[in-house]
Design a protein around this motif. Structure first.
Motif, PDB file in Angstrom:
ATOM      1  N   CYS A   1       0.819  -1.216   0.000  1.00  0.00           N
ATOM      2  CA  CYS A   1       0.000   0.000   0.000  1.00  0.00           C
ATOM      3  C   CYS A   1       0.848   1.258   0.000  1.00  0.00           C
ATOM      4  CB  CYS A   1      -0.947   0.018   1.196  1.00  0.00           C
ATOM      5  SG  CYS A   1      -0.140   0.400   2.769  1.00  0.00           S
TER       6      CYS A   1
ATOM      7  N   CYS B   1       3.816   2.658   4.767  1.00  0.00           N
ATOM      8  CA  CYS B   1       4.973   2.572   5.650  1.00  0.00           C
ATOM      9  C   CYS B   1       6.264   2.854   4.902  1.00  0.00           C
ATOM     10  CB  CYS B   1       5.069   1.179   6.278  1.00  0.00           C
ATOM     11  SG  CYS B   1       5.590  -0.092   5.092  1.00  0.00           S
TER      12      CYS B   1
ATOM     13  N   CYS C   1       5.097  -2.904   9.017  1.00  0.00           N
ATOM     14  CA  CYS C   1       4.454  -2.917   7.706  1.00  0.00           C
ATOM     15  C   CYS C   1       3.298  -3.893   7.817  1.00  0.00           C
ATOM     16  CB  CYS C   1       5.432  -3.381   6.621  1.00  0.00           C
ATOM     17  SG  CYS C   1       4.647  -3.561   4.999  1.00  0.00           S
TER      18      CYS C   1
HETATM   19  S1  FES Z   1       3.326  -1.368   2.381  1.00  0.00           S
HETATM   20 FE1  FES Z   1       1.433  -1.215   3.414  1.00  0.00          FE
HETATM   21  S2  FES Z   1       2.066  -0.980   5.449  1.00  0.00           S
HETATM   22 FE2  FES Z   1       3.922  -1.394   4.447  1.00  0.00          FE
END
Ligand code: FES
Ligand code: FES
Lengths: 169, 807
Positions: free
Chosen positions: A98, A101, A148
């Motif tokens: 996503c 993080c 993450c």
């Molecule tokens: S890529 Fe989604 S929280 Fe690390």
């Protein structure tokens, strides 16, 4: 109050309430929204930036304590045209999902390799006198402050190995 | 040879540059001119009657714009529930009102009482502290068993009791199942808890409401997996805003895992307040607020009984589950323990008789709803744990017992109302034995033993129902929505495409994988395709992303729309080449006339569509843009087999995962790299559930795990390297891509795999009296079990204090 920060090589003057955290200063006052807030309590690492070469949780420190400090955020590491070696390694190894993080992971990993190069041991190091091998366990331990939830962890470790020139697992 | 483009290629993500350079645009990165900030004053008690709220002092404080209480929302609808369940007695479930701000009573820690809108967040917080709220505290119902007892305090005074519904499935099987169990050669019984979890996407929820004076149009920016669903629920049921006056935008979203499906009170509040305050209103959840306001997951307490005949064939299965709903019904909450759970109780096995009874219970806790896997992890956990226990009791190899009972012929109609279209469970098990190196296990166990450690091997096979779902079917089952997906494909004059999809990406990489499909269909480079999602103003009405449905349902809609595009483009090409439409072929971005050397490029045809000088205007319209809505004919059924090897330190009870292997059958795979990441993520969350995570309440309803110091999230050093394989492919038979979905598999299949491995390690170490330990298998619980203590009664057990249920 006024604080002068050198952010990504550029001098910026911050005028903010002295209670403003470095993270809020970056995100809300200086328009640098790359650094993320995941907890505001030093428990997730999403806000990691590099201050005078050291990685810190920017949510846990006040901006006004950093007058004159050199601060590098994810925006200062590489550009879309010229990604930093660590950013490039995250592309190659799919080190995120996503992306929330990710700025923190990249800043953390970049500074972490520097710590290793300078011989700072970690909980996972066999020898405390420095010169540790950059094993997967060493990387995982040193990155354990960066949560993450998408759990791209195995690929992040691969990316860091790659950026450190350690090759394939 | 790995492909370098199209379906099956591991194309690198195109979200890369944006996310890696800090250029992502998440909801909290959005700030509107003149915006005010809201802080919610939340209940710090689990249950109580609000006797007075005095905001006068707070209202006079600097920067305060306005303070809202429950009374401001009396004329407005409550937060709706999207699924209705019918109980065994034929009555529909009890459905309480869920006000935007608490009114009359508070029902869980975190229930919002007042909302303070101020110039700055600091001012809003300061003012909230000056509000005087008096609450008569009432006894809290936390334990599900106590909640159902006759003298329990009621969470909702206007309901008959705390039982939301009592669901029997399949009710007609009940007697036959009872009979089969009473006559069985062997019955294995297990009671277990599926621990309450918090999804914890790294991005907390955010809502920014905006209202335009001049037009009366509302815009809500929100962290959602399905902006159209939010627009529908909030517009139609809460605020009474027609869809054309309400735009919902979900930009980059930092992970969802289910918890960002639901419509939340804060979204409705910010939208409402934007008009009431005549300025944009923004809310950003803190992490602790997220723990006490994001819908939680799981929290089931189950008794399962598996009957076998003398040849070890499964003959019947009976379960009784108590499912915690929390204080209110979240959007899809009632469907999770029922249709997403009961229908999967056949698993991979040909058990002929199954009966599932689920009692859903209201308690003074945060509402519980879908979390990665939703219902299917609960089903798999029960089944795969009880089968392992049966194998141990009968002294047979757990792999052999599973293989003996596998379904091997497809399509297969289960006794729990679903039809598996395709699968090959022996193939994934064969693959697992290979990649998990079962042959080498004994050697590794010996080696561990020499170091004073106990090594165990746990296996599992799983099936899940994904790609939700056929609308007519879910309608019969109580869904108050259709579950199709949509796509509009817009071809530009110069040949590039924009796909507007109702699916939403919050880590799944649609921007990368969806273009691969179109590239394959038309034969143009992937970078000629752009994906647009997350905005009700651009994408057609869509249902969003959950239940591993994006590619199977949303991707299928995109394929259908692209087929329409190709058909029309062929007509244009036929006209340009003065050939018959039937003779036109499309390959590598070139239209050609079969059997001739005549051809015309994709770009020439798209240009002709928009500059129709030489064009069959009498037959077709100019332009090249098509929309398709795809409603699947069935669920998809991904399946597979997982293995985990743990090492247990008998001195401390610490469990470490040494090896993990996953052999999945996802049908066709579009981007193997992205699939691998999805599987890793699911497994890590499953390992988290099995070893680390637990959302705990004390008996007064205080949430004792509301920070990352108290709720143990998997970190880099908890997640092992995994061998994942998806080469066993039985393509889905009813969608055009033959895909099944991969997002939830890891979270569904890994918890029982890990627990089976720990129990195996304990038995190998001589602790043969330990049949089960409830998750999470913390060192404390494992160690206590080894000392002969009761492993189920570990502290911090949360609402599963109802552990005695069914005993
Ligand atoms: S890529 Fe989604 S929280 Fe690390
Ligand atoms: S936001 Fe700073 S550590 Fe989480």
């Amino acid at each position: 109050m006024d604080t002068t920060l050198k952010i990504n090589g550029e001098e910026r003057v911050l005028q903010a309430d002295p209670r403003t955290s470095l993270l809020d200063a970056l995100r809300h006052h200086l328009g640098l929204t790359g650094s993320k807030k995941g907890c505001d309590h030093g428990q997730c690492g999403a806000c990691t930036v590099i201050v005078n070469g050291r990685r810190i949780n920017s949510c846990l420190t006040l901006a006004c304590m950093h007058d004159g400090d050199e601060i590098t955020t994810v925006e200062g590491l590489g550009t879309p045209e010229a990604l930093s070696p660590m950013q490039q390694a995250f592309v190659t190894h799919d080190g995120y999902q996503c992306g929330y993080c990710t700025p923190g992971q990249i800043c953390s990993a970049t500074a972490m390799l520097e710590e290793v190069a300078q011989g700072w041991p970690s909980h996972a190091s066999a020898d405390l006198s420095g010169g540790m091998e950059l094993t997967d366990a060493e990387i995982s331990e040193r990155m354990s402050g960066n949560l993450c939830r998408c759990a791209a962890y195995p690929n992040i470790v691969d990316a860091i190995r790659d950026a450190a020139g350690k090759g394939e697992r | 040879m790995p492909k370098d483009g199209g379906i099956g290629a591991s194309s690198k993500r195109r979200e890369d540059v944006r996310f890696l350079t800090g250029d992502g645009r998440y909801t909290d990165d959005i700030n509107l001119a003149g915006q005010a900030h809201v802080h919610f004053l939340r209940s710090d008690v689990a249950h109580g009657r609000i006797t007075s709220i005095d905001t006068s002092e707070a209202e006079a404080m600097p920067g305060v714009v306005r303070i809202f209480t429950g009374a401001d929302f009396e004329a407005i609808g409550g937060i709706p529930c999207g699924w209705q369940i019918t109980s065994r007695d034929g009555n529909v479930m009890q459905e309480p009102k869920h006000p935007v701000l608490a009114h009359g009573k508070v029902r869980h820690v975190g229930d919002p009482i007042c909302a303070v809108v101020a110039e700055t967040l600091g001012q809003a917080r300061d003012a909230a502290e000056a509000i005087m709220v008096e609450i008569d505290e009432l006894p809290a119902v936390i334990d599900m068993k106590k909640a159902l007892s006759g003298d329990a305090p009621k969470v909702h005074d206007d309901l008959e009791n705390n039982l939301c519904y009592d669901w029997g499935f399949v009710e007609e099987n009940r007697e036959a199942v009872d009979k089969a169990i009473s006559e069985a050669a062997h019955v294995t019984t297990l009671e277990l808890v599926n621990n309450r979890l918090v999804a914890n996407p790294m991005e907390p929820r955010v809502a920014v409401g905006d209202w335009a004076k001049s037009t009366g149009d509302y815009t809500l920016y929100t962290t959602s997996q399905n902006p159209h669903v939010i627009r529908l629920l909030m517009g139609a049921f809460v605020l009474g805003i027609p869809e054309h006056k309400l735009r919902v935008v979900a930009p980059d979203v930092g992970g969802g895992f289910g918890t960002k499906i639901f419509h939340y009170a804060e979204e409705a509040f910010c939208t409402f307040a934007a008009k009431a305050c005549r300025r944009p209103v923004k809310w950003t959840s803190t992490r602790s607020e997220a723990f006490m306001s994001d819908a939680h997951g799981r929290d089931h307490v189950t008794k399962i009984e598996l009957a076998l005949d003398a040849e070890n064939n499964f003959t019947a299965l009976r379960t009784l589950t108590h499912a915690n709903m929390g204080a209110y019904l979240s959007t899809f909450a009632p469907s999770v323990p029922t249709w997403l759970h009961g229908t999967l109780m056949a698993g991979n096995y040909k058990t002929p008789l199954i009966y599932v009874n689920v009692k859903a219970v209201f308690t003074n806790t945060v509402p519980v709803d879908a979390y990665r896997g939703a219902g299917r992890p609960e089903a798999t956990y029960q089944l795969e744990r009880v089968i392992d226990k049966a194998a141990r009791e009968l002294g047979v190899d757990p792999v052999t017992l599973r293989r003996q009972n596998f379904i091997t012929e497809f399509p297969y109609a289960t006794p729990v109302a679903v039809e598996y279209d395709t699968g090959d469970y022996n193939a994934t098990m064969d693959k697992l034995e290979e990649i998990g190196d079962f042959a080498g296990f004994e050697g590794r166990a010996e080696e561990s033993k020499r170091r004073g450690k106990l090594r165990g091997l746990g296996i599992n096979s799983y099936i899940e129902a994904c790609g939700i779902a056929p609308s007519n079917l879910v309608g019969q089952l109580g869904a108050r929505a259709g579950l199709y997906e949509s796509a509009t494909v817009r071809v530009n004059a110069t040949g590039g495409l924009v796909v507007m999809t109702g699916s939403h990406s919050h880590g799944q990489g649609h921007e990368t994988s969806f273009p691969q499909v179109i590239s394959e269909m038309i034969g143009i480079p992937e970078d000629m395709v752009e994906i647009v999602h997350g905005d009700t103003a651009t994408a057609p009405m869509g249902m969003g992303t959950y239940g591993s449905r994006s590619l199977a349902v949303g991707g299928s809609a995109m394929v259908r729309a692209t087929e329409k595009i190709i058909n029309k483009a062929k007509k244009i090409a036929a006209h340009l080449m003065e050939a018959s439409e039937e003779d036109i072929e499309l390959k590598d971005g070139q239209f050609s006339v079969a059997g001739t050397d005549k051809s015309v490029a994709w770009g020439d045809v798209t240009l002709a569509a928009y500059v129709p000088h030489n064009y069959p205007l009498e037959d077709i319209e100019p332009g090249l843009e098509e929309t398709a809505f795809y409603d699947p004919a069935n669920f998809t059924y991904p399946s597979g087999a997982y293995a985990c090897e743990v090492e247990l330190d008998p001195e401390t009870g610490v469990v470490t995962i040494e090896r993990f292997a996953a052999a999945d059958d996802f049908g066709n795979v579009v981007n193997p790299m992205i699939v691998e990441g999805q599987v890793h993520g699911g497994i890590a969350q499953g390992i988290g559930q099995a070893l680390l995570e637990n959302c705990a309440y004390d008996e007064n309803g205080q949430l004792v795990s509301a920070t990352y110091m108290d709720y143990a999230m998997p970190r880099a050093d908890n997640v092992p390297f995994m061998t994942v394989d998806h080469s066993c492919q039985t393509p889905c038979t009813h969608n055009p891509l033959g895909v099944k979905g991969c997002g939830e598999a890891g979270a569904i299949a890994s918890p029982p795999t890990v627990v089976n491995a720990v129990i195996d390690a304990l038995h190998r170490g001589g602790h043969t009296g330990i049949a089960h330990i409830d998750m999470p298998l913390t060192p404390q619980r494992v160690w206590a079990a080894m000392q002969g203590g009761s492993p189920e009664q570990g502290e911090g057990h949360g609402s599963a204090g109802a552990r005695q249920l069914g005993a």
